[in-house]
Design a protein around this motif. Structure first.
Motif, PDB file in Angstrom:
ATOM      1  N   TYR A 128       0.214  -1.304  -0.083  1.00 37.72           N
ATOM      2  CA  TYR A 128      -0.807   0.363   0.026  1.00 37.72           C
ATOM      3  C   TYR A 128       0.505   1.405   0.198  1.00 37.72           C
ATOM      4  O   TYR A 128       1.104   2.610  -0.743  1.00 37.72           O
ATOM      5  N   GLU A 129       1.728   1.490   1.158  1.00 40.37           N
ATOM      6  CA  GLU A 129       2.546   2.081   1.351  1.00 40.37           C
ATOM      7  C   GLU A 129       3.384   3.022  -0.630  1.00 40.37           C
ATOM      8  O   GLU A 129       3.647   3.696  -0.567  1.00 40.37           O
ATOM      9  N   LEU A 130       3.765   1.585  -0.825  1.00 41.29           N
ATOM     10  CA  LEU A 130       4.737   1.266  -2.098  1.00 41.29           C
ATOM     11  C   LEU A 130       3.710   2.466  -2.895  1.00 41.29           C
ATOM     12  O   LEU A 130       4.347   2.798  -3.739  1.00 41.29           O
ATOM     13  N   ALA A 131       2.560   1.579  -3.568  1.00 42.78           N
ATOM     14  CA  ALA A 131       1.898   1.913  -4.188  1.00 42.78           C
ATOM     15  C   ALA A 131       1.452   3.862  -4.049  1.00 42.78           C
ATOM     16  O   ALA A 131       1.133   4.515  -5.844  1.00 42.78           O
ATOM     17  N   SER A 132       1.406   4.438  -3.036  1.00 38.98           N
ATOM     18  CA  SER A 132       1.146   5.602  -3.093  1.00 38.98           C
ATOM     19  C   SER A 132       2.296   6.691  -3.371  1.00 38.98           C
ATOM     20  O   SER A 132       2.397   7.907  -3.944  1.00 38.98           O
ATOM     21  N   LYS A 133       3.348   5.752  -3.425  1.00 40.50           N
ATOM     22  CA  LYS A 133       4.769   6.482  -4.228  1.00 40.50           C
ATOM     23  C   LYS A 133       4.472   6.137  -5.351  1.00 40.50           C
ATOM     24  O   LYS A 133       5.266   6.404  -6.713  1.00 40.50           O
ATOM     25  N   MET A 137       4.061  -3.476  -6.689  1.00 40.52           N
ATOM     26  CA  MET A 137       4.845  -4.088  -6.317  1.00 40.52           C
ATOM     27  C   MET A 137       5.199  -5.352  -7.661  1.00 40.52           C
ATOM     28  O   MET A 137       6.220  -6.283  -7.532  1.00 40.52           O
ATOM     29  N   TYR A 138       3.779  -5.612  -7.677  1.00 41.72           N
ATOM     30  CA  TYR A 138       3.195  -6.997  -8.892  1.00 41.72           C
ATOM     31  C   TYR A 138       4.466  -6.774  -9.727  1.00 41.72           C
ATOM     32  O   TYR A 138       5.660  -7.479 -10.274  1.00 41.72           O
ATOM     33  N   HIS A 139       4.010  -5.852 -10.558  1.00 45.57           N
ATOM     34  CA  HIS A 139       4.490  -5.208 -12.071  1.00 45.57           C
ATOM     35  C   HIS A 139       6.335  -5.172 -11.604  1.00 45.57           C
ATOM     36  O   HIS A 139       7.337  -5.878 -12.541  1.00 45.57           O
ATOM     37  N   LEU A 140       6.570  -5.048 -10.719  1.00 46.43           N
ATOM     38  CA  LEU A 140       7.907  -4.755 -10.025  1.00 46.43           C
ATOM     39  C   LEU A 140       8.650  -5.723 -10.028  1.00 46.43           C
ATOM     40  O   LEU A 140       9.726  -6.406 -10.556  1.00 46.43           O
ATOM     41  N   GLU A 142       7.485  -8.819 -11.283  1.00 44.65           N
ATOM     42  CA  GLU A 142       8.417  -9.359 -12.814  1.00 44.65           C
ATOM     43  C   GLU A 142       9.218  -8.438 -13.202  1.00 44.65           C
ATOM     44  O   GLU A 142      10.271  -9.763 -14.032  1.00 44.65           O
ATOM     45  N   MET A 143       9.475  -7.744 -13.203  1.00 45.94           N
ATOM     46  CA  MET A 143      10.840  -6.755 -13.399  1.00 45.94           C
ATOM     47  C   MET A 143      12.578  -7.105 -13.432  1.00 45.94           C
ATOM     48  O   MET A 143      13.551  -7.141 -13.890  1.00 45.94           O
ATOM     49  N   GLU A 144      12.369  -7.818 -12.697  1.00 48.35           N
ATOM     50  CA  GLU A 144      13.559  -7.457 -10.908  1.00 48.35           C
ATOM     51  C   GLU A 144      13.206  -8.951 -10.410  1.00 48.35           C
ATOM     52  O   GLU A 144      12.389  -9.400  -9.667  1.00 48.35           O
ATOM     53  N   ASP A 145      13.844 -10.078  -9.863  1.00 49.22           N
ATOM     54  CA  ASP A 145      14.451 -10.911  -9.982  1.00 49.22           C
ATOM     55  C   ASP A 145      14.100 -11.207  -8.165  1.00 49.22           C
ATOM     56  O   ASP A 145      14.336 -11.907  -7.552  1.00 49.22           O
ATOM     57  N   GLU A 146      15.339 -10.882  -8.062  1.00 54.52           N
ATOM     58  CA  GLU A 146      15.890 -10.172  -6.695  1.00 54.52           C
ATOM     59  C   GLU A 146      14.599  -9.054  -5.786  1.00 54.52           C
ATOM     60  O   GLU A 146      14.790  -9.236  -4.880  1.00 54.52           O
ATOM     61  N   MET A 147      13.228  -8.681  -6.321  1.00 54.37           N
ATOM     62  CA  MET A 147      12.288  -8.299  -6.145  1.00 54.37           C
ATOM     63  C   MET A 147      11.505  -8.862  -5.091  1.00 54.37           C
ATOM     64  O   MET A 147       9.900  -9.486  -5.749  1.00 54.37           O
ATOM     65  N   LYS A 148      11.845  -8.962  -3.573  1.00 51.24           N
ATOM     66  CA  LYS A 148      10.698  -9.661  -3.466  1.00 51.24           C
ATOM     67  C   LYS A 148      10.454  -9.143  -1.977  1.00 51.24           C
ATOM     68  O   LYS A 148      10.977  -8.181  -1.060  1.00 51.24           O
ATOM     69  N   LEU A 149       8.999  -9.454  -1.225  1.00 54.01           N
ATOM     70  CA  LEU A 149       8.399  -8.732  -0.311  1.00 54.01           C
ATOM     71  C   LEU A 149       9.512  -9.870   0.890  1.00 54.01           C
ATOM     72  O   LEU A 149       9.196 -10.666   0.855  1.00 54.01           O
ATOM     73  N   PRO A 150       9.045  -9.374   2.210  1.00 55.27           N
ATOM     74  CA  PRO A 150       9.974 -10.100   3.527  1.00 55.27           C
ATOM     75  C   PRO A 150       8.109 -11.006   3.597  1.00 55.27           C
ATOM     76  O   PRO A 150       7.311 -10.467   3.448  1.00 55.27           O
TER      77      PRO A 150
END
Length: 201
Positions: A128-133, A137-140, A142-150
């Motif tokens: 939610y916080e990142l979406a407001s910025k 995250m779902y799109h990101l 897919e683009m970034e292999d290391e992009m994972k939420l805790p």
């Protein structure tokens, strides 16, 4: 371009609105130097000069100063420049400028944001916080292999151990109070109960 109207913006600045709806803020002294008033036409060459030689350098400098204070997403920087009174075209060119030097990187921002805040926030709260910025995250992901939420369960366990110690033994009221707190933070009830069981509480 026809100058629809001008109005005061603070003590020494003027907000100029053009016939096409664009507007910009400029110092009163500098505006007077262009010799155009509301209700008059401004030659295209003069307007282009104002954009190129006055507004664009100031917008670039403003963007760099904002980025010196802290890292920002594209959405945040665009919003701030618009808030400061720069027209769409100047904002677009300024973003192209900072992008050419890789000064703004939404993936980098998201990674740093998650690394710094992920140990105390739920996945839903982070999303939610990142979406407001302006970060999806779902799109990101897919683009970034290391992009994972805790992992929420790991985060819950860390929060509980920080609150109750390595060998927690809260009473029923404390457990219920913590469950409500974690729920308000976006953690799922099933995950909370699962962590309670794993910790033997």
């Amino acid at each position: 371009m026809f100058i629809s109207y001008t109005e005061k913006s603070g003590k020494s600045k003027i907000k100029v609105t053009l016939a096409n709806g664009d507007h910009f803020v400029i110092s009163e002294k500098d505006w007077l130097s262009f010799g155009v008033k509301a209700g008059e036409d401004m030659a295209d060459a003069l307007l282009e000069k104002l954009y190129r030689e006055y507004l664009l350098p100031k917008a670039r400098l403003r963007a760099l100063n904002l980025l010196k204070v802290r890292d920002r997403t594209h959405k945040e920087l665009i919003q701030r420049l618009k808030q400061d009174g720069y027209p769409e075209e100047i904002v677009r060119q300024t973003i192209e400028y900072v992008d050419s030097y890789h000064y703004v990187d939404d993936a980098r921002f998201a990674k740093n944001y998650i690394e710094y805040r992920g140990h105390r926030k739920s996945r839903r709260e982070l999303e939610y916080e990142l979406a407001s910025k302006g970060i999806d995250m779902y799109h990101l992901a897919e683009m970034e292999d290391e992009m994972k939420l805790p992992d929420d369960k790991e985060t819950i366990q860390e929060i509980l151990k920080k609150r109750w110690g390595e060998e927690p033994s809260p009473d029923i009221k404390e457990k219920e109070r913590m469950m409500r707190y974690l729920g308000r933070r976006g953690f799922y009830g099933g995950d909370i109960i699962s962590v309670y069981r794993n910790l033997g509480i």
